[in-house]
Design a protein around this motif. Sequence first.
Motif, PDB file in Angstrom:
ATOM      1  N   ILE A  54      -9.823  69.470  -4.779  1.00 16.62           N
ATOM      2  CA  ILE A  54     -10.744  69.183  -5.887  1.00 16.62           C
ATOM      3  C   ILE A  54     -10.656  67.708  -6.274  1.00 16.62           C
ATOM      4  O   ILE A  54     -11.674  67.044  -6.492  1.00 16.62           O
ATOM      5  CB  ILE A  54     -10.455  70.104  -7.084  1.00 16.62           C
ATOM      6  N   ARG A  55      -9.426  67.175  -6.322  1.00 18.29           N
ATOM      7  CA  ARG A  55      -9.254  65.756  -6.662  1.00 18.29           C
ATOM      8  C   ARG A  55      -9.923  64.873  -5.610  1.00 18.29           C
ATOM      9  O   ARG A  55     -10.624  63.917  -5.938  1.00 18.29           O
ATOM     10  CB  ARG A  55      -7.763  65.416  -6.769  1.00 18.29           C
ATOM     11  N   ILE A  56      -9.744  65.207  -4.338  1.00 20.61           N
ATOM     12  CA  ILE A  56     -10.371  64.434  -3.262  1.00 20.61           C
ATOM     13  C   ILE A  56     -11.891  64.533  -3.359  1.00 20.61           C
ATOM     14  O   ILE A  56     -12.603  63.530  -3.209  1.00 20.61           O
ATOM     15  CB  ILE A  56      -9.860  64.920  -1.881  1.00 20.61           C
ATOM     16  N   ALA A  57     -12.411  65.722  -3.625  1.00 14.45           N
ATOM     17  CA  ALA A  57     -13.865  65.908  -3.761  1.00 14.45           C
ATOM     18  C   ALA A  57     -14.405  65.074  -4.921  1.00 14.45           C
ATOM     19  O   ALA A  57     -15.484  64.484  -4.818  1.00 14.45           O
ATOM     20  CB  ALA A  57     -14.193  67.379  -3.951  1.00 14.45           C
ATOM     21  N   GLN A  58     -13.658  65.014  -6.018  1.00 13.03           N
ATOM     22  CA  GLN A  58     -14.096  64.199  -7.157  1.00 13.03           C
ATOM     23  C   GLN A  58     -14.108  62.720  -6.792  1.00 13.03           C
ATOM     24  O   GLN A  58     -15.027  61.982  -7.181  1.00 13.03           O
ATOM     25  CB  GLN A  58     -13.192  64.451  -8.365  1.00 13.03           C
ATOM     26  N   ILE A  60     -14.591  61.507  -3.778  1.00 14.96           N
ATOM     27  CA  ILE A  60     -15.740  61.326  -2.889  1.00 14.96           C
ATOM     28  C   ILE A  60     -17.020  61.264  -3.700  1.00 14.96           C
ATOM     29  O   ILE A  60     -17.900  60.437  -3.439  1.00 14.96           O
ATOM     30  CB  ILE A  60     -15.790  62.451  -1.834  1.00 14.96           C
ATOM     31  N   TRP A  61     -17.139  62.118  -4.708  1.00 11.89           N
ATOM     32  CA  TRP A  61     -18.342  62.121  -5.551  1.00 11.89           C
ATOM     33  C   TRP A  61     -18.495  60.796  -6.293  1.00 11.89           C
ATOM     34  O   TRP A  61     -19.590  60.240  -6.375  1.00 11.89           O
ATOM     35  CB  TRP A  61     -18.313  63.281  -6.545  1.00 11.89           C
ATOM     36  N   LYS A  62     -17.389  60.269  -6.822  1.00 10.04           N
ATOM     37  CA  LYS A  62     -17.447  58.976  -7.515  1.00 10.04           C
ATOM     38  C   LYS A  62     -17.901  57.878  -6.558  1.00 10.04           C
ATOM     39  O   LYS A  62     -18.712  57.025  -6.915  1.00 10.04           O
ATOM     40  CB  LYS A  62     -16.081  58.624  -8.108  1.00 10.04           C
ATOM     41  N   LYS A  63     -17.355  57.888  -5.336  1.00 10.33           N
ATOM     42  CA  LYS A  63     -17.732  56.883  -4.336  1.00 10.33           C
ATOM     43  C   LYS A  63     -19.213  57.005  -4.004  1.00 10.33           C
ATOM     44  O   LYS A  63     -19.932  56.012  -3.920  1.00 10.33           O
ATOM     45  CB  LYS A  63     -16.881  57.060  -3.070  1.00 10.33           C
ATOM     46  N   PHE A  64     -19.688  58.240  -3.819  1.00 10.84           N
ATOM     47  CA  PHE A  64     -21.102  58.454  -3.518  1.00 10.84           C
ATOM     48  C   PHE A  64     -21.986  57.952  -4.657  1.00 10.84           C
ATOM     49  O   PHE A  64     -23.011  57.313  -4.422  1.00 10.84           O
ATOM     50  CB  PHE A  64     -21.392  59.937  -3.246  1.00 10.84           C
ATOM     51  N   SER A  65     -21.576  58.230  -5.890  1.00 13.67           N
ATOM     52  CA  SER A  65     -22.364  57.769  -7.046  1.00 13.67           C
ATOM     53  C   SER A  65     -22.444  56.249  -7.081  1.00 13.67           C
ATOM     54  O   SER A  65     -23.500  55.679  -7.372  1.00 13.67           O
ATOM     55  CB  SER A  65     -21.738  58.289  -8.341  1.00 13.67           C
ATOM     56  N   THR A  66     -21.342  55.580  -6.756  1.00 17.04           N
ATOM     57  CA  THR A  66     -21.336  54.114  -6.710  1.00 17.04           C
ATOM     58  C   THR A  66     -22.273  53.615  -5.615  1.00 17.04           C
ATOM     59  O   THR A  66     -23.053  52.680  -5.834  1.00 17.04           O
ATOM     60  CB  THR A  66     -19.903  53.594  -6.459  1.00 17.04           C
ATOM     61  N   ILE A  67     -22.226  54.242  -4.457  1.00 19.12           N
ATOM     62  CA  ILE A  67     -23.102  53.862  -3.347  1.00 19.12           C
ATOM     63  C   ILE A  67     -24.563  54.081  -3.734  1.00 19.12           C
ATOM     64  O   ILE A  67     -25.429  53.243  -3.451  1.00 19.12           O
ATOM     65  CB  ILE A  67     -22.740  54.651  -2.072  1.00 19.12           C
ATOM     66  N   GLU A  68     -24.836  55.190  -4.404  1.00 16.68           N
ATOM     67  CA  GLU A  68     -26.206  55.478  -4.836  1.00 16.68           C
ATOM     68  C   GLU A  68     -26.716  54.404  -5.799  1.00 16.68           C
ATOM     69  O   GLU A  68     -27.846  53.932  -5.676  1.00 16.68           O
ATOM     70  CB  GLU A  68     -26.246  56.855  -5.499  1.00 16.68           C
ATOM     71  N   ASP A  69     -25.867  53.992  -6.730  1.00 17.32           N
ATOM     72  CA  ASP A  69     -26.252  52.934  -7.672  1.00 17.32           C
ATOM     73  C   ASP A  69     -26.515  51.619  -6.949  1.00 17.32           C
ATOM     74  O   ASP A  69     -27.483  50.911  -7.248  1.00 17.32           O
ATOM     75  CB  ASP A  69     -25.160  52.731  -8.732  1.00 17.32           C
ATOM     76  N   LYS A  70     -25.651  51.274  -5.988  1.00 12.91           N
ATOM     77  CA  LYS A  70     -25.837  50.035  -5.219  1.00 12.91           C
ATOM     78  C   LYS A  70     -27.126  50.091  -4.397  1.00 12.91           C
ATOM     79  O   LYS A  70     -27.830  49.102  -4.285  1.00 12.91           O
ATOM     80  CB  LYS A  70     -24.641  49.776  -4.294  1.00 12.91           C
TER      81      LYS A  70
END
Length: 144
Positions: A54-58, A60-70
């Motif tokens: 769950i921690r790893i998935a969270q 990954i989600w944070k990284k994806f959100s950052t990539i989406e914003d960029k």
Amino acid sequence: GALYDALKTDSSLYNEAARNKIYLVSPSSLLPALRVVSNLWMLSEQTENIGELIRIAQDIWKKFSTIEDKMASVLSNTDKQQKSLLELQNLLYTGRGNLKNKLANFNTAGTHYIKQDNVLTIDGNSVEMIPNEQTDNLAVNDKN
């Protein structure tokens, strides 16, 4: 038999042991009890592993959100760049009063200027063209 005799002598012995987190087992119940403990340990380990997943998935989600914003920022900048390129294109050769048309008009207007043998005639006035030794540019020397 010893457990049976002890519980027969003191019936509160089993309850008192349980309150102290001690569980009394007989030889016949020892293996099933050990299997229960083993299963509980495996479940505990699986729960820890699930927590880690769950921690790893969270993360990954944070990284994806950052990539989406960029990506949104890049696309926005691309739109701005495209708009700037169109504006530049209009200024250079497609828009009203563009530089290409102005240069073409200047070129057409310059047809009454004639150059022959380093002499430039402008509306009947002669101007001699003399090469500049330092810059190899032509310098204008007015004969009038």
